[in-house]
Design a protein around this motif. Structure first.
Motif, PDB file in Angstrom:
ATOM      1  N   PHE A   1      25.200  17.374  28.393  1.00 40.41           N
ATOM      2  CA  PHE A   1      26.376  16.709  29.632  1.00 40.41           C
ATOM      3  C   PHE A   1      26.610  18.238  29.938  1.00 40.41           C
ATOM      4  N   ASN A   2      26.868  19.095  30.537  1.00 42.61           N
ATOM      5  CA  ASN A   2      27.010  20.641  30.725  1.00 42.61           C
ATOM      6  C   ASN A   2      26.337  19.853  32.390  1.00 42.61           C
ATOM      7  N   VAL A   3      24.850  19.988  31.505  1.00 37.91           N
ATOM      8  CA  VAL A   3      24.259  19.789  33.732  1.00 37.91           C
ATOM      9  C   VAL A   3      24.795  17.860  34.687  1.00 37.91           C
ATOM     10  N   THR A   4      24.859  17.533  33.739  1.00 38.52           N
ATOM     11  CA  THR A   4      24.680  16.488  34.350  1.00 38.52           C
ATOM     12  C   THR A   4      26.666  15.677  34.875  1.00 38.52           C
ATOM     13  N   GLU A   5      27.581  16.529  33.883  1.00 38.68           N
ATOM     14  CA  GLU A   5      28.879  16.237  34.209  1.00 38.68           C
ATOM     15  C   GLU A   5      29.565  17.549  35.070  1.00 38.68           C
ATOM     16  N   PRO A   6      30.409  16.829  35.421  1.00 41.60           N
ATOM     17  CA  PRO A   6      30.986  18.550  35.877  1.00 41.60           C
ATOM     18  C   PRO A   6      31.853  19.010  35.272  1.00 41.60           C
TER      19      PRO A   6
ATOM     20  N   GLY B   1      35.908  14.206  28.359  1.00 46.03           N
ATOM     21  CA  GLY B   1      35.336  13.344  29.388  1.00 46.03           C
ATOM     22  C   GLY B   1      34.305  13.036  30.201  1.00 46.03           C
ATOM     23  N   CYS B   2      32.814  12.525  30.680  1.00 50.06           N
ATOM     24  CA  CYS B   2      32.084  12.240  30.618  1.00 50.06           C
ATOM     25  C   CYS B   2      31.954  10.884  31.679  1.00 50.06           C
ATOM     26  N   ILE B   3      32.476  11.147  33.040  1.00 51.79           N
ATOM     27  CA  ILE B   3      32.648  10.183  34.278  1.00 51.79           C
ATOM     28  C   ILE B   3      31.150   9.581  34.469  1.00 51.79           C
ATOM     29  N   HIS B   4      30.068  10.353  33.896  1.00 54.08           N
ATOM     30  CA  HIS B   4      28.746   9.837  34.639  1.00 54.08           C
ATOM     31  C   HIS B   4      28.096   9.023  32.762  1.00 54.08           C
ATOM     32  N   CYS B   5      28.772   9.474  32.403  1.00 49.83           N
ATOM     33  CA  CYS B   5      28.499   8.267  31.447  1.00 49.83           C
ATOM     34  C   CYS B   5      29.101   7.437  30.071  1.00 49.83           C
ATOM     35  N   ASN B   6      29.694   6.754  30.912  1.00 53.85           N
ATOM     36  CA  ASN B   6      30.664   6.033  29.916  1.00 53.85           C
ATOM     37  C   ASN B   6      32.218   5.725  30.492  1.00 53.85           C
ATOM     38  N   GLY B   7      32.556   7.098  30.996  1.00 56.03           N
ATOM     39  CA  GLY B   7      33.772   7.618  31.115  1.00 56.03           C
ATOM     40  C   GLY B   7      34.084   6.952  32.830  1.00 56.03           C
ATOM     41  N   GLU B   8      33.748   6.021  33.337  1.00 55.67           N
ATOM     42  CA  GLU B   8      34.170   5.648  34.918  1.00 55.67           C
ATOM     43  C   GLU B   8      35.661   5.307  35.289  1.00 55.67           C
ATOM     44  N   SER B   9      36.027   5.249  33.832  1.00 55.09           N
ATOM     45  CA  SER B   9      37.616   4.809  33.725  1.00 55.09           C
ATOM     46  C   SER B   9      38.672   5.630  33.394  1.00 55.09           C
ATOM     47  N   LEU B  10      37.972   7.054  33.124  1.00 53.74           N
ATOM     48  CA  LEU B  10      39.005   8.188  32.768  1.00 53.74           C
ATOM     49  C   LEU B  10      39.871   8.494  33.809  1.00 53.74           C
ATOM     50  N   PRO B  11      41.151   9.227  33.317  1.00 50.00           N
ATOM     51  CA  PRO B  11      41.777   9.155  34.045  1.00 50.00           C
ATOM     52  C   PRO B  11      41.638  11.179  35.016  1.00 50.00           C
ATOM     53  N   GLU B  12      41.683  11.214  36.389  1.00 48.34           N
ATOM     54  CA  GLU B  12      41.957  12.696  36.885  1.00 48.34           C
ATOM     55  C   GLU B  12      42.532  14.104  36.305  1.00 48.34           C
ATOM     56  N   GLY B  13      41.515  14.791  35.783  1.00 46.36           N
ATOM     57  CA  GLY B  13      41.455  15.783  34.922  1.00 46.36           C
ATOM     58  C   GLY B  13      41.089  15.777  32.906  1.00 46.36           C
ATOM     59  N   GLY B  14      40.589  14.149  33.330  1.00 44.61           N
ATOM     60  CA  GLY B  14      40.175  13.688  32.006  1.00 44.61           C
ATOM     61  C   GLY B  14      40.625  13.128  30.747  1.00 44.61           C
ATOM     62  N   MET B  15      40.160  13.796  29.480  1.00 43.01           N
ATOM     63  CA  MET B  15      40.562  12.719  28.622  1.00 43.01           C
ATOM     64  C   MET B  15      42.249  13.117  28.870  1.00 43.01           C
ATOM     65  N   SER B  16      43.435  12.047  28.500  1.00 42.65           N
ATOM     66  CA  SER B  16      44.913  12.167  28.217  1.00 42.65           C
ATOM     67  C   SER B  16      45.078  11.025  26.586  1.00 42.65           C
ATOM     68  N   TRP B  17      46.718  11.504  26.413  1.00 39.68           N
ATOM     69  CA  TRP B  17      46.956  10.555  25.855  1.00 39.68           C
ATOM     70  C   TRP B  17      46.920   9.531  25.464  1.00 39.68           C
ATOM     71  N   ARG B  18      47.287   9.313  27.113  1.00 39.78           N
ATOM     72  CA  ARG B  18      47.754   7.564  27.622  1.00 39.78           C
ATOM     73  C   ARG B  18      45.814   6.617  27.570  1.00 39.78           C
TER      74      ARG B  18
END
Length: 466
Positions: free
Chosen positions: A309-314, A326-343
């Motif tokens: 995932f260090n290769v496939t993800e930003p 979070g991995c936006i290219h692997c089931n993380g399409e709904s992640l907020p900007e900046g990655g995982m958050s409390w919300r």
């Protein structure tokens, strides 16, 4: 203090129920309308017409209770194999299962990887990696290691049904230790009637194994709690040690909760002695995982999945638990900007709790039986430690995965599987408590109504399977 703890856990349970249903507490009353309600009404009419003659049912119930450790696990084994053969056509249905069978075959033949294909670009498949010489999987080695003997005989499909049978047995043993034979029987029957539990039994997923290891550790903890025999912490450590290189995050979650519970129920000297005995096998499991990581990544603390995932993800180390992951290219399409958050943690937790409440039992109202022992313990301050012990284990994965970016809902809310097994015992205990209390108060109509609900729920589930 006991009343405060009971009240706190009671509030927490009601909150989980409310939160899981998105704030709609009436949903359990209207779900499956009108089919379930027609079956419920028909069951009531049938019982009223046929009468309440128990001359046949009571001996049958006693026979099942007396032979529960053989009959019910065997039933779970047969059902698991049938689910695999007829529901899943004896093939893995998602990438995880395909990888685990691939790895099991490699391990069975004494290899950790296969030779990279010459034209590897034509053999591309998610989560496989190549490094110029080898092709290997990013998944953890613990479950494939268990599967490898079955792979030699080309029988990997029976591994999870066997684990399911063992889990049913272990749940019965734990319920019997903490409560009584009738609760043990109810808990085992609830397992074989659970859509979530039994669906997983027909797959090639690792959760039945980690559930077995969790139950083994819990039984060992409980036996040491009650007897203080020194070898039980060693057994618990062996179970958690295997879990370290199967699902290390689960091993961490349950180690923490056992440590916290131990700090409550043991004196300082006993706690330190227990920790020393338990940590040896856990450290061994950690060393095995670190050696495996070193072999593939060159670092004992970098997982193979990190390498991928260090290769496939930003973001580096995105496939971990924590804020900003979070991995936006692997089931993380709904992640907020900046990655995982409390919300976002609230969102994915709710996405897991909904299926947990809907799929663990034939009907979501079964969770209402969890309230019975908690209320009784609140009123009578009786056996409170045992109820709260099980409840804390039930919610451990809910809390542990709160900051993991993906809900993981495949074959059910699988990240909560290892905690759901304890809900089975709580509900089994609740059913036993309710029936005992109603019979003592001679509330025959209430007993009939609850019995009708339980029977109708199982009948409705059978109609869905058919």
């Amino acid at each position: 203090m006991k009343a405060f703890l009971s009240s706190a856990f009671l509030f927490l349970f009601i909150f989980i129920f409310w939160f899981g249903f998105g704030g709609d507490l009436l949903l359990p009353l209207t779900v499956y309308f009108p089919h379930f309600h027609l079956i419920l009404f028909s069951t009531l009419i049938a019982i009223l017409i046929l009468g309440r003659d128990s001359s046949t049912l009571i001996p049958m119930a006693r026979f099942i209770e007396n032979h529960r450790y053989s009959i019910i696990p065997l039933l779970g084994l047969v059902l698991g194999i049938c689910i695999n053969l007829y529901a899943f056509n004896n093939i893995p249905h998602i990438q995880d299962g395909i990888h685990y069978t691939y790895m099991a075959d490699l391990f069975a033949h004494g290899r950790l990887s296969s030779v990279m294909p010459t034209h590897y670009e034509f053999f591309s498949y998610p989560f496989f990696m190549v490094d110029g010489e080898r092709q290997f999987s990013l998944f953890m080695p613990g479950f494939p290691a268990f599967l490898s003997p079955f792979a030699l005989a080309n029988l990997t499909y029976v591994a999870n049904p066997i684990l399911t049978a063992m889990n049913i047995l272990l749940i019965g043993i734990l319920a019997n230790i903490l409560f009584k034979p009738r609760t043990s029987t109810y808990s085992m029957l609830l397992f074989v009637s659970s859509p979530f539990m039994m669906t997983m039994s027909g797959t090639w997923m690792p959760h039945p194994l980690t559930a077995m290891l969790t139950l083994a550790a819990t039984i060992s903890f409980t036996r040491f709690w009650l007897t203080r025999q020194f070898y039980f912490p060693i057994v618990a450590g062996c179970a958690l040690g295997w879990m370290v290189f199967t699902r290390p995050q689960n091993a961490l979650f349950f180690f923490i909760i056992f440590a916290l519970l131990g700090a409550i129920v043991f004196d300082r000297r006993t706690l330190l002695k227990t920790a020393a005995l338990c940590l040896g096998p856990i450290l061994l499991g950690t060393l095995i995982l670190m050696a495996y990581n070193q072999h593939f990544t060159g670092s004992p603390v970098t997982f193979v999945q990190d390498f991928y995932f260090n290769v496939t993800e930003p973001v580096n180390y995105g496939h971990r638990i924590g804020l900003g992951t979070g991995c936006i290219h692997c089931n993380g399409e709904s992640l907020p900007e900046g990655g995982m958050s409390w919300r976002h943690g609230v969102t994915v937790t709710q996405e897991r709790l909904g299926p947990l409440l809907m799929e663990t039992f034939p009907h979501p109202l079964f969770f209402g039986f969890v309230l019975a022992p908690l209320i009784v313990s609140l009123i009578q301050s009786k056996e409170i430690q045992r109820y709260l012990f099980l409840f804390s284990l039930s919610v451990t994965p809910i809390a542990g995965y709160f900051l993991f970016y993906f809900n993981g809902n495949v074959f059910g809310p699988r990240y909560l599987y290892e905690g759901a097994v304890f809900f089975l015992i709580l509900v089994g205990s609740g059913i036993d408590v309710v029936f005992f209390w109603l019979n003592e108060k001679k509330k025959r109509i209430a007993v009939i109504c609850i019995s009708v609900f339980l029977i109708a729920s199982f009948l409705y589930e059978m109609t869905q399977i058919a």
